[in-house]
Write a protein that holds these residues in place. Structure first.
Motif, PDB file in Angstrom:
ATOM      1  N   ALA A 183     -45.208  63.090  44.824  1.00 15.48           N
ATOM      2  CA  ALA A 183     -45.149  63.330  43.377  1.00 15.48           C
ATOM      3  C   ALA A 183     -46.523  63.766  42.907  1.00 15.48           C
ATOM      4  O   ALA A 183     -47.548  63.375  43.466  1.00 15.48           O
ATOM      5  N   ALA A 184     -46.539  64.575  41.845  1.00 15.88           N
ATOM      6  CA  ALA A 184     -47.790  64.948  41.208  1.00 15.88           C
ATOM      7  C   ALA A 184     -48.262  63.796  40.325  1.00 15.88           C
ATOM      8  O   ALA A 184     -47.446  63.037  39.779  1.00 15.88           O
ATOM      9  N   LEU A 185     -49.566  63.666  40.170  1.00 16.31           N
ATOM     10  CA  LEU A 185     -50.110  62.563  39.374  1.00 16.31           C
ATOM     11  C   LEU A 185     -49.596  62.572  37.937  1.00 16.31           C
ATOM     12  O   LEU A 185     -49.158  61.517  37.437  1.00 16.31           O
ATOM     13  N   PRO A 186     -49.588  63.716  37.216  1.00 20.75           N
ATOM     14  CA  PRO A 186     -49.043  63.696  35.852  1.00 20.75           C
ATOM     15  C   PRO A 186     -47.564  63.312  35.818  1.00 20.75           C
ATOM     16  O   PRO A 186     -47.122  62.632  34.890  1.00 20.75           O
ATOM     17  N   ALA A 187     -46.802  63.734  36.820  1.00 22.02           N
ATOM     18  CA  ALA A 187     -45.376  63.404  36.848  1.00 22.02           C
ATOM     19  C   ALA A 187     -45.167  61.911  37.032  1.00 22.02           C
ATOM     20  O   ALA A 187     -44.281  61.308  36.402  1.00 22.02           O
ATOM     21  N   ALA A 188     -45.970  61.290  37.895  1.00 21.91           N
ATOM     22  CA  ALA A 188     -45.845  59.849  38.098  1.00 21.91           C
ATOM     23  C   ALA A 188     -46.194  59.086  36.830  1.00 21.91           C
ATOM     24  O   ALA A 188     -45.489  58.131  36.439  1.00 21.91           O
ATOM     25  N   LEU A 189     -47.272  59.481  36.159  1.00 20.93           N
ATOM     26  CA  LEU A 189     -47.649  58.820  34.911  1.00 20.93           C
ATOM     27  C   LEU A 189     -46.585  59.021  33.840  1.00 20.93           C
ATOM     28  O   LEU A 189     -46.248  58.094  33.088  1.00 20.93           O
ATOM     29  N   ALA A 190     -46.044  60.242  33.751  1.00 27.75           N
ATOM     30  CA  ALA A 190     -44.996  60.514  32.764  1.00 27.75           C
ATOM     31  C   ALA A 190     -43.763  59.665  33.026  1.00 27.75           C
ATOM     32  O   ALA A 190     -43.102  59.210  32.087  1.00 27.75           O
ATOM     33  N   SER A 191     -43.437  59.420  34.287  1.00 27.30           N
ATOM     34  CA  SER A 191     -42.272  58.597  34.618  1.00 27.30           C
ATOM     35  C   SER A 191     -42.443  57.180  34.104  1.00 27.30           C
ATOM     36  O   SER A 191     -41.530  56.600  33.493  1.00 27.30           O
ATOM     37  N   VAL A 192     -43.632  56.596  34.327  1.00 19.44           N
ATOM     38  CA  VAL A 192     -43.875  55.237  33.859  1.00 19.44           C
ATOM     39  C   VAL A 192     -43.870  55.180  32.333  1.00 19.44           C
ATOM     40  O   VAL A 192     -43.309  54.260  31.728  1.00 19.44           O
ATOM     41  N   LEU A 193     -44.476  56.167  31.684  1.00 19.18           N
ATOM     42  CA  LEU A 193     -44.520  56.179  30.225  1.00 19.18           C
ATOM     43  C   LEU A 193     -43.121  56.321  29.636  1.00 19.18           C
ATOM     44  O   LEU A 193     -42.797  55.684  28.615  1.00 19.18           O
ATOM     45  N   LEU A 194     -42.283  57.132  30.248  1.00 21.86           N
ATOM     46  CA  LEU A 194     -40.896  57.237  29.776  1.00 21.86           C
ATOM     47  C   LEU A 194     -40.174  55.902  29.901  1.00 21.86           C
ATOM     48  O   LEU A 194     -39.423  55.500  29.006  1.00 21.86           O
ATOM     49  N   GLY A 195     -40.389  55.223  31.036  1.00 19.74           N
ATOM     50  CA  GLY A 195     -39.777  53.910  31.200  1.00 19.74           C
ATOM     51  C   GLY A 195     -40.275  52.920  30.169  1.00 19.74           C
ATOM     52  O   GLY A 195     -39.493  52.146  29.589  1.00 19.74           O
ATOM     53  N   ARG A 196     -41.579  52.908  29.910  1.00 18.09           N
ATOM     54  CA  ARG A 196     -42.135  52.015  28.895  1.00 18.09           C
ATOM     55  C   ARG A 196     -41.528  52.309  27.520  1.00 18.09           C
ATOM     56  O   ARG A 196     -41.176  51.381  26.774  1.00 18.09           O
ATOM     57  N   MET A 197     -41.419  53.585  27.194  1.00 19.21           N
ATOM     58  CA  MET A 197     -40.859  53.943  25.889  1.00 19.21           C
ATOM     59  C   MET A 197     -39.406  53.495  25.770  1.00 19.21           C
ATOM     60  O   MET A 197     -38.996  52.970  24.726  1.00 19.21           O
ATOM     61  N   ALA A 198     -38.636  53.685  26.805  1.00 19.68           N
ATOM     62  CA  ALA A 198     -37.232  53.267  26.763  1.00 19.68           C
ATOM     63  C   ALA A 198     -37.122  51.749  26.614  1.00 19.68           C
ATOM     64  O   ALA A 198     -36.309  51.238  25.831  1.00 19.68           O
ATOM     65  N   GLY A 199     -37.941  51.003  27.371  1.00 18.19           N
ATOM     66  CA  GLY A 199     -37.902  49.547  27.284  1.00 18.19           C
ATOM     67  C   GLY A 199     -38.335  49.041  25.921  1.00 18.19           C
ATOM     68  O   GLY A 199     -37.702  48.133  25.347  1.00 18.19           O
ATOM     69  N   LEU A 200     -39.402  49.601  25.380  1.00 15.85           N
ATOM     70  CA  LEU A 200     -39.877  49.162  24.070  1.00 15.85           C
ATOM     71  C   LEU A 200     -38.890  49.547  22.970  1.00 15.85           C
ATOM     72  O   LEU A 200     -38.704  48.791  22.002  1.00 15.85           O
ATOM     73  N   ALA A 201     -38.279  50.724  23.092  1.00 16.33           N
ATOM     74  CA  ALA A 201     -37.268  51.122  22.113  1.00 16.33           C
ATOM     75  C   ALA A 201     -36.083  50.165  22.148  1.00 16.33           C
ATOM     76  O   ALA A 201     -35.534  49.792  21.099  1.00 16.33           O
ATOM     77  N   MET A 202     -35.691  49.727  23.348  1.00 17.57           N
ATOM     78  CA  MET A 202     -34.599  48.772  23.466  1.00 17.57           C
ATOM     79  C   MET A 202     -34.980  47.439  22.837  1.00 17.57           C
ATOM     80  O   MET A 202     -34.182  46.821  22.119  1.00 17.57           O
ATOM     81  N   ARG A 203     -36.206  46.980  23.088  1.00 16.22           N
ATOM     82  CA  ARG A 203     -36.657  45.703  22.531  1.00 16.22           C
ATOM     83  C   ARG A 203     -36.692  45.755  21.003  1.00 16.22           C
ATOM     84  O   ARG A 203     -36.288  44.800  20.330  1.00 16.22           O
ATOM     85  N   TYR A 204     -37.187  46.870  20.466  1.00 15.29           N
ATOM     86  CA  TYR A 204     -37.301  46.943  19.008  1.00 15.29           C
ATOM     87  C   TYR A 204     -35.934  47.138  18.355  1.00 15.29           C
ATOM     88  O   TYR A 204     -35.682  46.617  17.263  1.00 15.29           O
ATOM     89  N   THR A 205     -35.044  47.859  19.008  1.00 10.61           N
ATOM     90  CA  THR A 205     -33.720  48.107  18.428  1.00 10.61           C
ATOM     91  C   THR A 205     -32.873  46.843  18.406  1.00 10.61           C
ATOM     92  O   THR A 205     -32.264  46.502  17.382  1.00 10.61           O
ATOM     93  N   LEU A 206     -32.828  46.140  19.530  1.00 14.18           N
ATOM     94  CA  LEU A 206     -31.988  44.946  19.633  1.00 14.18           C
ATOM     95  C   LEU A 206     -32.710  43.669  19.223  1.00 14.18           C
ATOM     96  O   LEU A 206     -32.076  42.649  18.999  1.00 14.18           O
ATOM     97  N   GLY A 207     -34.042  43.729  19.122  1.00 10.76           N
ATOM     98  CA  GLY A 207     -34.796  42.522  18.817  1.00 10.76           C
ATOM     99  C   GLY A 207     -35.041  41.705  20.075  1.00 10.76           C
ATOM    100  O   GLY A 207     -34.434  41.923  21.127  1.00 10.76           O
ATOM    101  N   VAL A 208     -35.940  40.754  19.959  1.00  5.45           N
ATOM    102  CA  VAL A 208     -36.282  39.910  21.097  1.00  5.45           C
ATOM    103  C   VAL A 208     -36.220  38.459  20.668  1.00  5.45           C
ATOM    104  O   VAL A 208     -36.300  38.127  19.475  1.00  5.45           O
ATOM    105  N   THR A 209     -36.060  37.595  21.638  1.00 11.88           N
ATOM    106  CA  THR A 209     -36.097  36.170  21.361  1.00 11.88           C
ATOM    107  C   THR A 209     -37.513  35.774  20.975  1.00 11.88           C
ATOM    108  O   THR A 209     -38.475  36.088  21.669  1.00 11.88           O
TER     109      THR A 209
END
Length: 847
Positions: A183-209
């Motif tokens: 993998a290219a370095l920017p692609a690997a970083l973009a993959s992690v950032l996309l995952g972080r964004m999806a996880g944080l969006a899920m946490r903020y949308t549904l709320g957290v304990t």
């Protein structure tokens, strides 16, 4: 029942944490930066990736199997193991959230890879790809994004050791994948950032304990503050509770029919004696005011003797948003700067310090008796003042003048000790039921205050208190009470500080609903201030949302120009341009100053030297770089006329009349040119799309004006201007010489711009374009482009002029070059001259 303590609390539901939203924004910004670097730092990112891969080239053959196993372990087995472990811990909901976030991240990463491939933009494709078999392959890692999204949604890594280990393994696997060329370095970083964004969006949308202290943690925290409670009751303003699950039904408690939620931190229904005490606790005005001022959780805490205390609970998840709000106000407003508080402990320590300092200074405020901590919360335990009501809960007649004067004296004592409150509202001012000189007043809510404060911060306190009092008891009584304590210089300073921007949100909303109160209060102050103490208006706002929008739109305009124009072809075209015609274009553009000044002095009944008027129009070129198109010259003309002794209404009407004269001349010249020459030029060459848009807009405007409410709204906006301009029109029509001079000036102004545009085109060898066509292109392009909310219409005018020249048959490169040359001559090249004129007039008092 927790450790022998009865607790009545709202159910601990799921919450949306502001830090998740902030993290989502940071992730989006990081992804944007990574994509931008992969394009604009293309050589660097590829070079770094190749350097990393060359270091590991000798190890690839040996470690290939190990790396493959590691990647599979991190992206397949680890997510499965974390989900299974979460189910064993009886945390099915977090596991489901994690799977949903992982799936969303997988789809987002796959969509990004597909979008890059379909876009087929060579720099972006190369930056995000690896080379295999002589071809580029986009190397986004969807499974890496899936793992990052799952781990993010399941909580911070500090919550569970397995999450921390999974994150470490993910980073190691991605690093190994980059090292081995997977993998290219920017692609690997973009993959992690996309995952972080999806996880944080899920946490903020549904709320957290929530990690806030509740139940046993709440009891432990209060005991840690040095008190042995027997009952703890949540105080809540029931009438304003947003969440129905966060309300306590007081009537049901009193009637004995209260059914608590099925959560272990809430008691069964109390008996009649308990119900009375609970009702008093829940509906107490003092504790409710504490909650309104600070926005924290407030509890009524009873000890074994029946004595009541107030427990203020500061929650860690609220600190991020509070810090961001404070930082924004510090950046945007002068005098709002204060020591940064990031951690929960720092916020509690500052609240304790301010409470102690205010009490020591002689201010009536609840006395702090202890501080405790539990879970992600800090508890401040303080005495409870009985029989008090906030200023917002009482009638004006129940507030006596002696109490108002005492309130100013208490604030003056605090200021004498170097303290600033910074958040004085009607809810932070508490009054007892006494009458006359016996009425006592308390000043609470020092959590946002500061020690060793500046004089401006203390003056802002006075402005906030004066506004809160004026909105309740009226400007006369509020100002009279302030004048009984404050000296004349401070009263003069308050007159300039009574601005809604310095008021806390509740006061600002009340001021909007009672718009005349603040103005009346300012006038009362000015009537009291001696003539020797002239009020000074403070410019507290460094920048507003309009400035942010203008800067953003300017950057967008610059980006649009840089990315859409072929600068190689433009430079070739400019290199072939005739410098003598360019100089003539500049000279013709300078002629417009004389035309604008001639129109201004001709339509003005007050005599103004033409030379100074010309200099004012030259200075307007400097103001154009800071305001959207056309607003800078208008604002400077108004200022110039005011400084020359022309009253504001007459100046505004005259400036509006000059714009009307320019419009009449412009339309008249266009129509007259078409009639005399028999050529409609560009009017007949408009694209069918443009004609359709014009027709649709005209029809929509006609339909909208058929609505009476909309017609009335338009008239309320346009009517005052027309009423101002019409007397000036009648005055000018009765003086033919002035009217003729004004129209000649408008002809010179419009003709100067058109001829400068023509000379710019001739410098490129374009000599066969009719003047009527150029006039229409200039009019439409300049008007449409100036509508862009950027300084001087930057970007919009250039693009509109280029499109107009292309519509009449000019080649794209030449059209863009000519448009930019014309704008450079009539906009940028005149800025230094405008600055010199601006400085000259300012030194002589004309601006």
């Amino acid at each position: 029942m927790w450790d022998g303590v009865e607790v009545v609390d709202a159910p601990a539901g799921r919450i949306r944490q502001s830090k998740d939203l902030v993290g989502l924004a940071v992730g989006a910004l990081g992804l944007t930066i990574v994509l931008a670097l992969s394009v604009y730092a293309h050589a660097t990112t590829i070079g770094v990736t190749q350097d990393i891969q060359s270091i590991a080239a000798a190890l690839v053959a040996v470690l290939d199997l190990v790396v493959s196993t590691l990647v599979n372990l991190a992206t397949v087995l680890v997510p499965a193991a974390v989900i299974v472990a979460s189910l064993f811990r009886r945390q099915a909901w977090p596991a489901l959230e994690g799977m949903l976030a992982g799936l969303a991240a997988l789809l987002a990463a796959s969509g990004l890879a597909w979008g890059i491939t379909q876009l087929d933009w060579e720099p972006l494709v190369q930056g995000m790809s690896i080379v295999s078999g002589g071809e580029y392959h986009v190397s986004i890692v969807p499974l890496g994004a899936l793992t990052a999204g799952l781990l993010t949604a399941m909580g911070p890594r500090s919550r569970w050791s397995a999450l921390a280990a999974a994150w470490n393994l993910l980073w190691i696997a991605l690093a190994a994948l980059v090292l081995t060329g997977g993998a290219a370095l920017p692609a690997a970083l973009a993959s992690v950032l996309l995952g972080r964004m999806a996880g944080l969006a899920m946490r903020y949308t549904l709320g957290v304990t929530t990690d806030r202290a509740a139940g046993a943690d709440l009891v432990a925290g209060i005991k840690g503050a040095g008190l042995e409670p027997v009952r703890i009751v949540r105080v809540r303003d029931i009438s304003q509770a947003e969440d129905p699950t966060d309300r306590l039904d007081v009537r049901a408690i009193r009637d004995g029919t209260y059914q608590p939620p099925r959560v272990p931190s809430v008691l069964p229904a109390p008996d009649a004696v308990q119900a009375a005490r609970l009702e008093a606790a829940v509906t107490d005005s003092t504790a409710g005011a504490l909650e309104q001022v600070a926005g924290n959780r407030i509890y009524a805490v009873f000890d074994g003797s029946g004595k009541r205390w107030d427990g203020i609970v500061l929650d860690g998840d609220r600190q991020v948003l509070g810090f961001l709000q404070a930082t924004w106000r510090t950046l945007r407003l002068r005098g709002m700067d204060r020591r940064s508080v990031v951690s929960l402990r720092q916020a509690a320590e500052r609240a304790a310090l301010l409470g102690y300092a205010a009490g020591a200074a002689g201010v009536r405020t609840p006395r702090l008796v202890g501080i405790g901590q539990a879970a992600d919360s800090m508890m401040l335990l303080q005495t409870h003042p009985f029989g008090l009501r906030s200023l917002s809960d009482i009638r004006p007649g129940q507030v006596f003048d002696a109490a108002l004067i005492d309130l100013w004296r208490q604030l003056d004592r605090a200021h004498g000790a170097g303290l600033a409150h910074r958040n004085i509202t009607a809810d932070s001012l508490l009054f007892d039921a006494g009458s006359g000189d016996e009425q006592q007043v308390w000043l609470i809510g020092w959590e946002d205050g500061d020690v060793a404060s500046s004089e401006l911060a203390r003056n802002l306190d006075c402005a906030q208190m004066l506004a809160a009092l004026a909105l309740k008891v009226g400007p006369e009584r509020a100002v009279a009470s302030a004048a009984a304590v404050l000296p004349a210089p401070k009263l003069a300073a308050l007159a300039g500080l009574l601005q809604p921007v310095v008021f806390p949100a509740p006061t600002r909303e009340a001021a909007r609903a009672n718009k005349d109160v603040v103005d009346a209060t300012r006038q009362e102050l000015m009537d009291l201030v001696p003539a020797t103490e002239s009020p000074v208006t403070f410019q507290l706002v460094r920048f507003g949302w309009r400035t942010v929008l203008i800067v953003a739109m300017t950057l967008v305009a610059i980006w649009a120009i840089v990315t859409r124009l072929n600068f190689t072809q433009m430079l070739e075209a400019v290199s072939r341009a005739d410098p003598w015609w360019m100089a003539l274009s500049f000279a013709l553009s300078m002629l417009t100053y004389f035309g604008a000044a001639l129109t201004l002095v001709s339509l003005l009944p007050v005599r103004i030297p033409l030379r100074r008027a010309v200099l004012s129009q030259v200075a307007a070129s400097f103001t154009a770089i800071s305001m959207p198109g056309g607003l800078g010259p208008i604002a400077l003309s108004l200022r110039f006329l005011n400084r020359r002794g022309v009253r504001t209404s007459l100046a505004a009407a005259t400036v509006a009349l000059t714009q009307l004269a320019l419009l009449v001349v412009t339309v008249g010249l266009l129509v007259g040119s078409a009639l005399v020459t028999g050529r409609t030029g560009a009017l007949t060459n408009l694209p069918i799309t443009a004609i359709a848009v014009i027709v649709v807009v005209v029809v929509l405007l006609g339909c909208l004006l058929l609505v009476p409410q909309l017609r009335s709204w338009v008239w309320t906006k346009v009517g005052p201007t027309l009423r101002q301009v019409w007397p000036r029109v009648v005055w000018v029509l009765g003086r033919p010489k002035r009217l003729a001079a004004g129209l000649v000036g408008a002809v010179i102004q419009f003709g100067g711009y058109v001829m400068a545009f023509w000379a710019a085109l001739v410098s490129f060898g374009l000599t066969d374009i009719p003047i009527s066509d150029l006039a229409l292109v200039f009019l439409v392009g300049n008007t449409a482009g100036s509508a862009a909310p950027t300084p001087g219409g930057l970007g919009g005018v250039e693009i509109a002029l280029t499109a107009g020249l292309r519509a009449i048959g000019v080649a794209t490169a030449t059209a863009a070059s000519a448009a930019l040359l014309f704008r450079g001559i009539t906009y940028w090249a005149r800025v230094p001259i405008g600055w010199a004129a601006f400085r000259y007039l300012s030194k002589r008092g004309d601006l």
